[in-house]
Write an enzyme that holds these catalytic residues in place. Structure first.
Site, PDB file in Angstrom:
ATOM      1  N   LYS A  77       1.148  -1.044   0.107  1.00 51.37           N
ATOM      2  CA  LYS A  77       0.033   0.239   0.366  1.00 51.37           C
ATOM      3  C   LYS A  77       1.070   1.106  -0.151  1.00 51.37           C
ATOM      4  O   LYS A  77       0.441   2.702   0.398  1.00 51.37           O
ATOM      5  CB  LYS A  77      -0.708  -0.096   0.900  1.00 51.37           C
ATOM      6  N   ARG A  98       6.136   5.105   2.735  1.00 54.75           N
ATOM      7  CA  ARG A  98       4.329   6.336   2.766  1.00 54.75           C
ATOM      8  C   ARG A  98       4.236   6.629   4.507  1.00 54.75           C
ATOM      9  O   ARG A  98       4.786   5.537   4.878  1.00 54.75           O
ATOM     10  CB  ARG A  98       3.258   5.624   2.105  1.00 54.75           C
ATOM     11  N   SER A 123      -5.009   2.490   5.006  1.00 55.47           N
ATOM     12  CA  SER A 123      -4.450   1.662   3.331  1.00 55.47           C
ATOM     13  C   SER A 123      -4.700   0.102   3.266  1.00 55.47           C
ATOM     14  O   SER A 123      -5.783  -0.477   2.542  1.00 55.47           O
ATOM     15  CB  SER A 123      -3.910   1.970   2.716  1.00 55.47           C
TER      16      SER A 123
HETATM   17  N1  LIG Z   1       0.851   7.296  -8.944  1.00 56.50           N
HETATM   18  C1  LIG Z   1       0.669   6.600  -8.011  1.00 56.50           C
HETATM   19  N2  LIG Z   1       1.557   7.098  -6.957  1.00 56.50           N
HETATM   20  C2  LIG Z   1       1.978   6.503  -5.569  1.00 56.50           C
HETATM   21  N3  LIG Z   1       1.015   6.056  -5.143  1.00 56.50           N
HETATM   22  C3  LIG Z   1       0.202   5.830  -5.731  1.00 56.50           C
HETATM   23  C4  LIG Z   1      -0.629   6.110  -7.121  1.00 56.50           C
HETATM   24  N4  LIG Z   1      -0.821   5.959  -7.573  1.00 56.50           N
HETATM   25  C5  LIG Z   1      -1.925   5.209  -6.681  1.00 56.50           C
HETATM   26  N5  LIG Z   1      -1.142   5.195  -5.873  1.00 56.50           N
HETATM   27  C6  LIG Z   1      -1.663   4.541  -4.028  1.00 56.50           C
HETATM   28  O1  LIG Z   1      -0.864   3.353  -3.995  1.00 56.50           O
HETATM   29  C7  LIG Z   1      -1.739   3.040  -2.570  1.00 56.50           C
HETATM   30  C8  LIG Z   1      -1.403   1.463  -2.974  1.00 56.50           C
HETATM   31  O2  LIG Z   1      -0.652   0.889  -3.285  1.00 56.50           O
HETATM   32  P1  LIG Z   1       0.250  -0.555  -3.886  1.00 56.50           P
HETATM   33  O3  LIG Z   1       0.276  -0.491  -5.127  1.00 56.50           O
HETATM   34  O4  LIG Z   1       1.546  -0.615  -2.729  1.00 56.50           O
HETATM   35  O5  LIG Z   1      -0.482  -0.990  -2.961  1.00 56.50           O
HETATM   36  S1  LIG Z   1      -0.556  -3.082  -3.183  1.00 56.50           S
HETATM   37  O6  LIG Z   1       0.651  -3.552  -1.583  1.00 56.50           O
HETATM   38  O7  LIG Z   1      -0.079  -3.652  -4.779  1.00 56.50           O
HETATM   39  O8  LIG Z   1      -1.547  -3.589  -3.025  1.00 56.50           O
HETATM   40  C9  LIG Z   1      -3.757   2.934  -2.581  1.00 56.50           C
HETATM   41  O9  LIG Z   1      -3.002   4.059  -1.622  1.00 56.50           O
HETATM   42  P2  LIG Z   1      -4.472   4.224  -1.469  1.00 56.50           P
HETATM   43  O10 LIG Z   1      -5.804   4.994  -2.015  1.00 56.50           O
HETATM   44  O11 LIG Z   1      -4.480   4.753  -0.164  1.00 56.50           O
HETATM   45  O12 LIG Z   1      -5.413   2.961  -1.083  1.00 56.50           O
HETATM   46  C10 LIG Z   1      -2.681   4.321  -4.035  1.00 56.50           C
HETATM   47  O13 LIG Z   1      -3.982   5.445  -4.053  1.00 56.50           O
END
Ligand SMILES: Nc1ncnc2c1ncn2[C@@H]1O[C@H](COP(=O)(O)OS(=O)(=O)O)[C@@H](OP(=O)(O)O)[C@H]1O
Length: 480
Positions: free
Chosen positions: A226, A309, A317
Site C-alpha cells: 500500500k 509512505r 489503506s
Molecule cells: N501514481 C501513484 N503514485 C503513488 N501512489 C499511488 C499512485 N497511484 C495510486 N497510488 C496509491 O498507492 C496505494 C496502493 O499501493 P500499492 O500499489 O503498493 O498496493 S498493493 O500493496 O500493491 O496492494 C493506494 O493508496 P490508497 O488509495 O490510500 O489505498 C493508491 O491510491
C-alpha cells in the site's frame, strides 16, 4: 523346511529384481508432464498463517483483471469462512490447528497442455494442518503442475512471456526460428501440433540465440504493501533496459521459497546481459527470513527499492484493502458501510483491550519500518537500497525516477514531458497511460477521531525517527 526357505529366498530375489528393473524403467521417464507415468509433485499446503495471506492474495488476483492477472486454479479456504478467507483480522496465534479445505472452484481442463489434461474437481477435501507445518494434499497435485501460489498453466505463462517481449524482438525470434509471424498483429503463429512444453522449449532456445534468457533479478521492489508499489512497477518497466517478471508479484522469497530457484527463474521475463531483471513483491520487506535467503541465492550485485509512505496512511489503506477482500471485493456487500463504521472496525482491530495501539496487530507491525529495515541492514549495506517515498513521488515523480535511474546505473530514459499530474486520481500519470489501481476502492476511508489519530501518531513516532536515522533521510510524516 530348508527347501521352503530356499524357495522363499528365491521368490524374494526375483521380486527384488523385478522391482529394481521396473524402478529403472520408470525413472527413465521425465518426471514432469509425462501422462503415462505421472510422477506426482507434492503440493505443500502452507501453514495456516500463510494460507490466510495466500488466500486473500488469490482473491486479490482473481479480481485483478485490470492488470491481466489470470484466474487462479486453486483457492484455499479455512473452515467455513467466506471464499476470500478469514482475512488478516485474526491474530495468527488463534489459527493454530484450524482445518483448511483445499478445493478447486472449477475443473481444470486445458486440452493444449498435456500436463494439465486431467480433469480434477477437488471438493471438500480437507487437510488438517498445524501452524508452522506443511502437509501434502495428494489430490491437488494435478492442479498445481505448473507450481506456485500463483498457479497458472504453462500456456498462460507462455502468453505472458511473449506479451512482454517487444514486437521487434518477437519478429527477430520468428525469423531466427523459422516460425510464422503475423506482422500486422506482431504475433508468433505457433503450429497447432505443438503443446505448451514444446513451445516453451522453442521460445527459450530461439531467445537464447538472440541473447535473451530468463535471469534472476538484480533489482527488487521489496514493498511496502500500500505504499505505491503498483504504480512504481508501472513506471519502472517503461524503461527499455528493465525486464519485468511474468507475474505482477512473485512472493517467492517470503511465501513460495520451497518451490526452489528454478521455479523462481521460470517466473522471470527474457532479458539480455545489458538489461536489469526486476520483480516486486510487497511481502518481502516484512518477512524476517527474506534478506538471508536473497543474500544466499541472488547475484551479488542485487539492489532494492523500498516504497514507503506515512505509516498511518499505509495502515489505513492496508485495512481498507483487507476489508474489501473480506467482503470478497463485492461492492454489494459493503452496503451500510460508512466512514464511521469503517472507523469502528479499524479501532476494534488495532486498539487492544487496554485502549492502547495493539503492537501485535499485523497492520501495525507492517508499518514499523525501522524494525524491518534493521533486519535488512544485517545482510545488505545501506547503499543497496533506494527509499522511494510516496509523498515525494506524488510531488515530483520525474525527479524520483531520475534518481532511480542513477541508482541502478541505467541509461537516461525518463523525460519530464512524459508525466503529468492527474487531478482525479490525485497521483502522477504518464501521457502514455496511468498505473492500474490495486484496490477497487469502494469502501469509504475510515473517519478516525483526533484521539485515535494522536494515539497512532504517538505510537509510530519513535519508529519513524529510528527509520530516519537508519536511512539518513527526512520524511514529512516522521514527527507528526
Ligand atoms: N501514481 C501513484 N503514485 C503513488 N501512489 C499511488 C499512485 N497511484 C495510486 N497510488 C496509491 O498507492 C496505494 C496502493 O499501493 P500499492 O500499489 O503498493 O498496493 S498493493 O500493496 O500493491 O496492494 C493506494 O493508496 P490508497 O488509495 O490510500 O489505498 C493508491 O491510491
Amino acid at each position: 523346511m530348508p527347501s521352503v526357505s530356499l524357495k522363499t529366498k528365491g521368490t524374494t530375489l526375483l521380486l527384488c529384481l523385478i522391482s529394481f528393473t521396473l524402478g529403472l524403467f520408470l525413472n527413465s521417464f521425465p518426471s514432469y508432464g509425462n501422462r503415462f507415468f505421472p510422477v506426482e509433485r507434492q503440493v505443500n499446503v502452507a501453514p495456516v498463517s500463510r494460507v490466510v495471506s495466500e488466500n486473500t492474495r488469490k482473491g486479490h488476483l482473481a479480481n485483478e483483471t485490470e492488470i491481466g492477472a489470470p484466474t487462479p486454479d486453486l483457492m484455499i479456504r479455512s473452515g467455513k469462512s467466506p471464499v476470500v478467507g478469514p482475512s488478516l483480522f485474526e491474530d495468527d496465534d488463534n489459527k493454530k490447528d484450524k482445518e483448511v479445505v483445499v478445493y478447486a472452484d472449477t475443473p481444470i481442463s486445458n486440452k493444449n497442455d498435456s500436463h494439465v489434461n486431467d480433469k480434477v474437481t477437488f471438493d471438500n477435501k480437507s487437510a488438517p494442518i498445524k501452524n508452522g507445518q506443511t502437509k501434502t494434499v495428494n489430490k491437488a497435485q494435478s492442479l498445481l503442475r505448473t507450481g506456485g501460489r500463483y498457479s497458472i498453466t504453462a500456456t498462460q505463462l507462455l502468453n505472458k512471456a511473449i506479451g512482454f517481449i517487444s514486437p521487434d524482438v518477437r519478429a527477430s525470434f520468428a525469423n531466427k526460428t523459422g516460425m510464422k509471424y503475423d506482422k500486422s498483429k506482431s504475433a508468433i503463429m505457433w503450429s497447432n501440433t505443438m503443446n505448451a512444453q514444446k513451445k516453451w522449449a522453442v521460445l527459450k532456445d530461439g531467445m537464447r540465440q538472440l541473447g535473451y534468457e530468463q535471469r534472476l533479478p538484480t533489482i527488487i521492489c521489496l514493498g511496502l504493501k500500500k505504499a505505491g508499489t503498483t504504480a512504481f512497477l508501472y513506471y519502472l518497466v517503461k524503461h527499455p533496459q528493465i525486464s519485468r517478471a511474468l507475474l505482477d508479484e512473485v512472493h517467492y522469497f517470503s511465501i513460495d521459497y520451497g518451490r526452489g530457484i528454478d521455479y523462481y527463474r521460470s517466473r522471470m521475463g527474457f532479458s539480455t546481459a545489458m538489461m536489469l531483471q526486476f520483480e516486486k513483491s510487497p511481502s518481502y520487506f516484512v518477512f524476517d527470513d527474506v534478506p538471508q535467503r536473497m543474500l544466499k541465492d541472488l547475484p551479488a550485485s542485487v539492489k532494492f527499492v523500498v516504497c514507503v509512505r506515512d505509516p498511518l496512511e499505509r495502515t489505513i489503506s492496508d485495512f481498507r484493502h483487507e476489508y474489501e477482500l473480506k467482503l470478497n471485493r463485492k461492492r454489494s456487500r459493503a452496503a451500510g458501510e460508512t466512514p464511521v463504521t469503517q472507523a469502528k472496525h479499524f479501532v476494534e482491530t488495532i486498539i487492544d483491550s487496554n485502549d492502547r495501539v495493539d503492537p501485535s496487530s499485523g497492520f501495525i507491525i507492517e508499518s514499523l519500518y525501522s524494525k524491518h529495515f534493521k533486519n535488512w541492514l544485517k545482510s545488505f549495506p545501506r547503499d543497496r537500497f533506494y527509499i522511494l517515498s510516496q509523498e515525494r513521488v506524488k510531488k515530483d515523480l520525474y525527479t524520483e525516477l531520475k534518481n532511480v535511474e542513477k541508482f541502478l546505473d541505467l541509461e537516461p530514459f525518463y523525460e519530464r514531458s512524459m508525466f503529468y499530474y492527474n487531478e482525479q486520481r490525485h497521483a502522477p500519470c504518464m501521457h502514455s497511460g496511468c498505473p492500474p489501481t490495486s484496490t477497487p476502492g469502494f469502501l469509504p476511508k475510515a473517519a478516525l477521531s483526533p484521539a485515535i489519530l494522536r494515539k497512532l501518531r504517538d505510537f509510530f513516532r519513535p519508529y519513524n525517527r529510528e527509520f530516519e536515522e537508519l536511512t539518513q533521510m527526512n520524511f514529512s510524516w516522521t514527527n507528526l
